[in-house]
Design a protein around this motif. Sequence first.
Motif, PDB file in Angstrom:
ATOM      1  N   LEU A   1     -56.941 -42.369  31.886  1.00 55.21           N
ATOM      2  CA  LEU A   1     -56.258 -42.719  33.371  1.00 55.21           C
ATOM      3  C   LEU A   1     -58.166 -42.556  34.159  1.00 55.21           C
ATOM      4  N   SER A   2     -59.013 -41.822  34.386  1.00 56.68           N
ATOM      5  CA  SER A   2     -60.463 -42.215  34.494  1.00 56.68           C
ATOM      6  C   SER A   2     -60.896 -42.922  34.092  1.00 56.68           C
TER       7      SER A   2
ATOM      8  N   ASP B   1     -50.486 -43.974  26.234  1.00 54.30           N
ATOM      9  CA  ASP B   1     -51.087 -42.839  25.836  1.00 54.30           C
ATOM     10  C   ASP B   1     -52.658 -42.254  26.428  1.00 54.30           C
ATOM     11  N   ALA B   2     -53.279 -43.176  27.330  1.00 53.81           N
ATOM     12  CA  ALA B   2     -54.274 -43.091  28.022  1.00 53.81           C
ATOM     13  C   ALA B   2     -53.718 -42.600  29.650  1.00 53.81           C
TER      14      ALA B   2
ATOM     15  N   PRO C   1     -47.390 -45.494  34.428  1.00 55.32           N
ATOM     16  CA  PRO C   1     -48.079 -45.813  35.623  1.00 55.32           C
ATOM     17  C   PRO C   1     -47.876 -45.967  36.595  1.00 55.32           C
ATOM     18  N   THR C   2     -48.706 -45.685  38.041  1.00 53.14           N
ATOM     19  CA  THR C   2     -48.260 -45.873  39.058  1.00 53.14           C
ATOM     20  C   THR C   2     -49.096 -47.010  39.950  1.00 53.14           C
TER      21      THR C   2
ATOM     22  N   VAL D   1     -58.506 -46.690  43.406  1.00 54.84           N
ATOM     23  CA  VAL D   1     -59.536 -47.016  43.531  1.00 54.84           C
ATOM     24  C   VAL D   1     -59.679 -48.467  44.119  1.00 54.84           C
ATOM     25  N   ILE D   2     -58.945 -49.480  44.240  1.00 54.82           N
ATOM     26  CA  ILE D   2     -58.336 -50.773  44.377  1.00 54.82           C
ATOM     27  C   ILE D   2     -57.361 -51.433  45.510  1.00 54.82           C
ATOM     28  N   ASP D   3     -57.503 -50.923  46.914  1.00 55.71           N
ATOM     29  CA  ASP D   3     -55.904 -51.302  47.300  1.00 55.71           C
ATOM     30  C   ASP D   3     -56.192 -52.489  48.270  1.00 55.71           C
TER      31      ASP D   3
END
Length: 547
Positions: A86-87, A114-115, A121-122, A129-131
Amino acid sequence: MTTVLTNATVFTGSADAPLHEAVAFEAGRILAVGDAATVRAIAGEDAEVVDLDGALVSPGFVEAHTHLAMLGQTLDKVQLRDAGSLSEIQERLRAARSAQPEAAYLLGASWMFDAVPGGQPTAAMIDEVIDDIPVILDSNDVHSSWVNTAALEAMGITAETPNPPGGEIVRDADGQATGFMLETAAIEYVWSYLDEITTAADRERFLDTAFEAYLHSGVTAATDMALGEPELAAVVRLLERDGRLPFPVTAHWLLRPTGDPERDLSQVTRAVEVRDQVAALDGSEWFRLAGVKFILDGVIDACTAAMRAPYANGTNAEAIWSYQTAAPVAVAADAAGLQLAMHAIGDHASEIALDLVEECGRANGPRLRSPRIEHLESVTDDTIRRMAALGVVASLQPVHCDPAIMDNWMAMLGDERAETGFPWQKFRDAGVRIALGTDAPTAPLEAAHNLFIALTTRSALSPGSAVYHPERAFTPGQALEGLTLAGAVAGEFGDGIGRIVPGGRANLVVLDVNPFTGDPDDLLESTVLRTYVDGELVAGSAASTRE
């Protein structure tokens, strides 16, 4: 000008046919194929002679399953297939946003389950990071979409937004959308939103990009498996602009379940209209609507493929099209002479697909048909026997079982089914015709990498010794037939496409690696030396040198 390609290994399209030394073509047609002396004599003294130093000459690859516009768009997106955590996904998104500060939205492609923690995912994960702008990320299989809160708001997704037939807006305990859209929810909401914000010029550019990428991979014909109104309009504009396409394309009209039998049937009516309208266009020899596409189920990675027995987590998935809802639509399409193409990944979905084929025969009587089932990742022995008896084509994608992406797939099944997937050898033994494609952009488009996995069952994404059941491997002749002649037959191409035969169209690829004599590992670094369409050199390193 007559051209002779000689000092080569010439594969003509059939695994059972002998290999040759040379091929000649003129005026866009194959003139002769055989031993070097005979071909050169037929070509005449004035022919251009190209010494290929042992390279492979094959019919141009026929991409048996692709999504052209989506591929072209995907090549412009943030690439996430090799992001292992995820990072890392978040860092790539952050970098893309920094590089595009004026962007109104951001698109990404090919994230792996699997990442993501728990494979769930949410929106909040992206919001970190982007909103400020909508972010939409396609899963690797393109059956799910992961979006941020801004995208949910732009699409108008609320707690009251209904799940479409065959899809799910994943929700939290309070009923709010989490940002994870499965199957037809991705199609109906995310794809529809993207259609709204994509311009006609964008779609033409996507097609141009996809065609160029395929030509450089040695592809000279393709079957598009999800044609809709926007894609149709873009193809027609290219025909009007250029009078042709870069290579011939057949397509299947995507059918979407609506829950309303009349609306479902109306999609067949529209497909017939499109087929007839396209046939009347100038340049129609480059584009034809061959059939309709049913997406019968989802994917194993998301536990949305319809299985005979539950997944390791105890869940199972209903078919997106049940037999009851699909049967009248399939019968109508078959009666209109449209080919049936059916996405079926789970072993129950492929049973439904064959039930539909049998019902078409009962309802419309015996006639020549060429139905096809796409993917067939988990399939029973009985289904394979039925496919052989019914003459159903297996449309398979070796790149979908690259060992580098198999861990999550195997974990979702969790039992002996994890070791019996993608049973290529059983299809061959039963006499089922196999067409090979990539399903790009759900997987890399390079034909040589697809060929490598077919020959070795090893990974092209992460080369090494890991294999997934090597007994499944193809011989070079079998694999090349699947990438050429079988793809042409499955896509209902004619005029010599997929073969090297005197009088046929001179659509050829020259590859610097010869799989009949060389090390398959060399395919991972191979180069397409020449791609010919109707005898014109259109791509490859030799074309670049000539320019």
